[in-house]
Design a protein around this motif. Sequence first.
Motif, short mmCIF file in Angstrom:
data_model
loop_
_atom_site.label_atom_id
_atom_site.label_comp_id
_atom_site.label_asym_id
_atom_site.label_seq_id
_atom_site.Cartn_x
_atom_site.Cartn_y
_atom_site.Cartn_z
N CYS A 96 -10.13 -0.97 -7.15
CA CYS A 96 -8.97 -1.83 -7.38
C CYS A 96 -8.60 -2.54 -6.09
O CYS A 96 -9.05 -2.18 -5.00
N HIS A 97 -7.73 -3.54 -6.21
CA HIS A 97 -7.08 -4.13 -5.04
C HIS A 97 -5.62 -4.38 -5.36
O HIS A 97 -5.26 -4.58 -6.52
N ALA A 150 0.83 -1.21 0.00
CA ALA A 150 0.00 0.00 0.00
C ALA A 150 0.86 1.26 0.00
O ALA A 150 0.55 2.24 -0.69
N ALA A 151 1.94 1.23 0.74
CA ALA A 151 2.84 2.39 0.78
C ALA A 151 3.46 2.64 -0.60
O ALA A 151 3.59 3.79 -1.03
N HIS A 158 -9.05 -3.57 10.88
CA HIS A 158 -8.70 -4.89 11.39
C HIS A 158 -7.32 -5.32 10.90
O HIS A 158 -7.08 -6.48 10.59
N GLY A 159 -6.40 -4.36 10.84
CA GLY A 159 -5.03 -4.64 10.46
C GLY A 159 -4.78 -4.66 8.96
O GLY A 159 -3.62 -4.79 8.54
N VAL A 160 -5.82 -4.55 8.15
CA VAL A 160 -5.68 -4.57 6.69
C VAL A 160 -5.60 -3.13 6.18
O VAL A 160 -6.43 -2.30 6.51
N THR A 161 -4.62 -2.87 5.33
CA THR A 161 -4.37 -1.51 4.84
C THR A 161 -5.04 -1.28 3.50
O THR A 161 -4.85 -2.06 2.55
N HIS A 162 -5.84 -0.21 3.42
CA HIS A 162 -6.50 0.21 2.19
C HIS A 162 -6.10 1.65 1.89
O HIS A 162 -5.66 2.39 2.78
N LEU A 163 -6.31 2.07 0.64
CA LEU A 163 -6.00 3.43 0.22
C LEU A 163 -7.21 4.04 -0.46
O LEU A 163 -7.91 3.35 -1.22
N VAL A 211 -8.29 1.52 -3.36
CA VAL A 211 -7.41 0.36 -3.50
C VAL A 211 -7.47 -0.45 -2.20
O VAL A 211 -6.98 0.01 -1.17
N THR A 212 -8.07 -1.62 -2.26
CA THR A 212 -8.24 -2.42 -1.05
C THR A 212 -7.11 -3.45 -0.91
O THR A 212 -6.35 -3.70 -1.84
N GLY A 213 -7.04 -4.06 0.29
CA GLY A 213 -5.96 -4.98 0.59
C GLY A 213 -6.39 -6.37 0.97
O GLY A 213 -5.55 -7.16 1.42
N ASP A 214 -7.68 -6.70 0.78
CA ASP A 214 -8.13 -8.04 1.19
C ASP A 214 -9.12 -8.66 0.21
O ASP A 214 -9.89 -9.54 0.57
#
Length: 391
Positions: free
Chosen positions: A76-77, A36-37, A57-62, A137-140
Amino acid sequence: MLVDADALVPDLLADLRRLVEVETPSADLAAVARGAAEVADVVEERLGRRPETIVEHGVTHLRLQLGGPTRVLLLCHQDTVWPVGTLERLPWSQRDGVVRGPGTFDMLTGLVMAVHACALLQDRSGPGALDGVTLLVTGDEEVGSTHSRELILQTAQGAAGVLVLEASADGGAVKVARKGASRYRLELQGVAAHAGLDPERGVSALLELAAQLPRILELADPEQGTTVTPTTFAGGTTTNTVPATATLDIDVRAASAAELERVHEGLHTLRATQEGAQVRTVGEINRYPMERHHSAELWGRYADVCASLGLPVPDAAAVGGASDGNFTAAAGIPTLDGLGAVGGGAHAEHEHVLVDQIAPRTAVLARLVEQLRDAAPARGGASAAPGRRAD
C-alpha cells in the motif's frame, strides 16, 4: 467471512476518514510523516501491534511483519497527489452510498481494507492467522517510489504473492497487467542574444525544442501500446532575449520491457539540429511492466475465492498506469493489483468510492491472504528485478 466483513464497514469508514483528514502530498515530507503516524495508530488499534517506522531520504514508510518470513505482502501507499488545504474545498463526505474526499480512491480505502482484512483473520482465528503476512505502507508512490523501491523488493523477497491495494480499474476490474513507465527531461542549451539589436547572434533553445518534438513523438508506437507524451516545458528569461535555455518533461509508457528500452535509447541519442545548440536527455526507466504472466496464478486464485463466497468474478484489466506492483512483478514475484476500492476519479476532483463494494472485496482479500499464507514461495526473488537506468 462475508457477513463478518459487512460488520467491519462502520469501523473501516471511521478509520478511512481519519486518514483522509490528515493530508499527505508526496512532496511534503512532514505531512507524509504525520500521515504515517496516523496509519500506525490505526494499525495498532486494529491489530494490537505497531508497525516499524522506516525513514529513507526523509520519506516515512511503515512495515509490519506479522510473524515469520514474509509469505504474503500487502502493498500500500499513503501519500497522495493533493496539496495541504484541499480538504477545505473537497471535504470528506459520505452520502447515498458514496464516500468522497482527497485520496479516498487512490488509495487510502485500499490501505484501510488491508488492515481490516488482517483484523478479520485475526479475530476469527487468533494472532497466528497472520503468521507470514506483512503489511508495507510507503510514502512516495505518487512520485515514482524513488526511495522505497529497494525496501519494497527486500520485503517481498521469497513471498508467495504480492497483493497491491491500489484502486480497481473501471467497474471494479482487477488489474492483471500494467504498463511500465519512464520519466525524462530534455535539457536544451542555446546562446542568448538581444532580440532587437542582434538576434542573429543568438541560438534559440526554444526553436531547438520545436525541432526535437517530432523526433520525440516518432518514438511512440500505438500498435505496441507505447506512448511518448511531452508534458511540462519551460524556456527563456526575458521577452526581449533569444532564449538560451529550455526544458521539456516526457512521460513514456509501454507494455513490454523491450519497448521501454527502445524508447530509452532513442531519447538518449537525440542530437541538436542547430549549430551552437546542445541537447541532453536526463532520465531513466522507473518501473518495468507488470505483464499478464506475472499475475496469472493469483488472478485464478482470486476468481476462485469470489466464486466460493458467492460473489461475481470481476473483470481482469490491463491498464496504462504503473504502481509499486510493477517492481515486484518484474522481480519474478507473483503480483496482483487493483484489489482496493471500487469507484473512480483518481487524481481528479470527483474522486469517490462505492461503499457497498468495500465489504465483499475485503472478504475476498482476507480469504486470499489466508490461502497465500500457506502457499509455496515464489521462484523469483528481488535480485531478479531488472535494474533501473541512471543516466
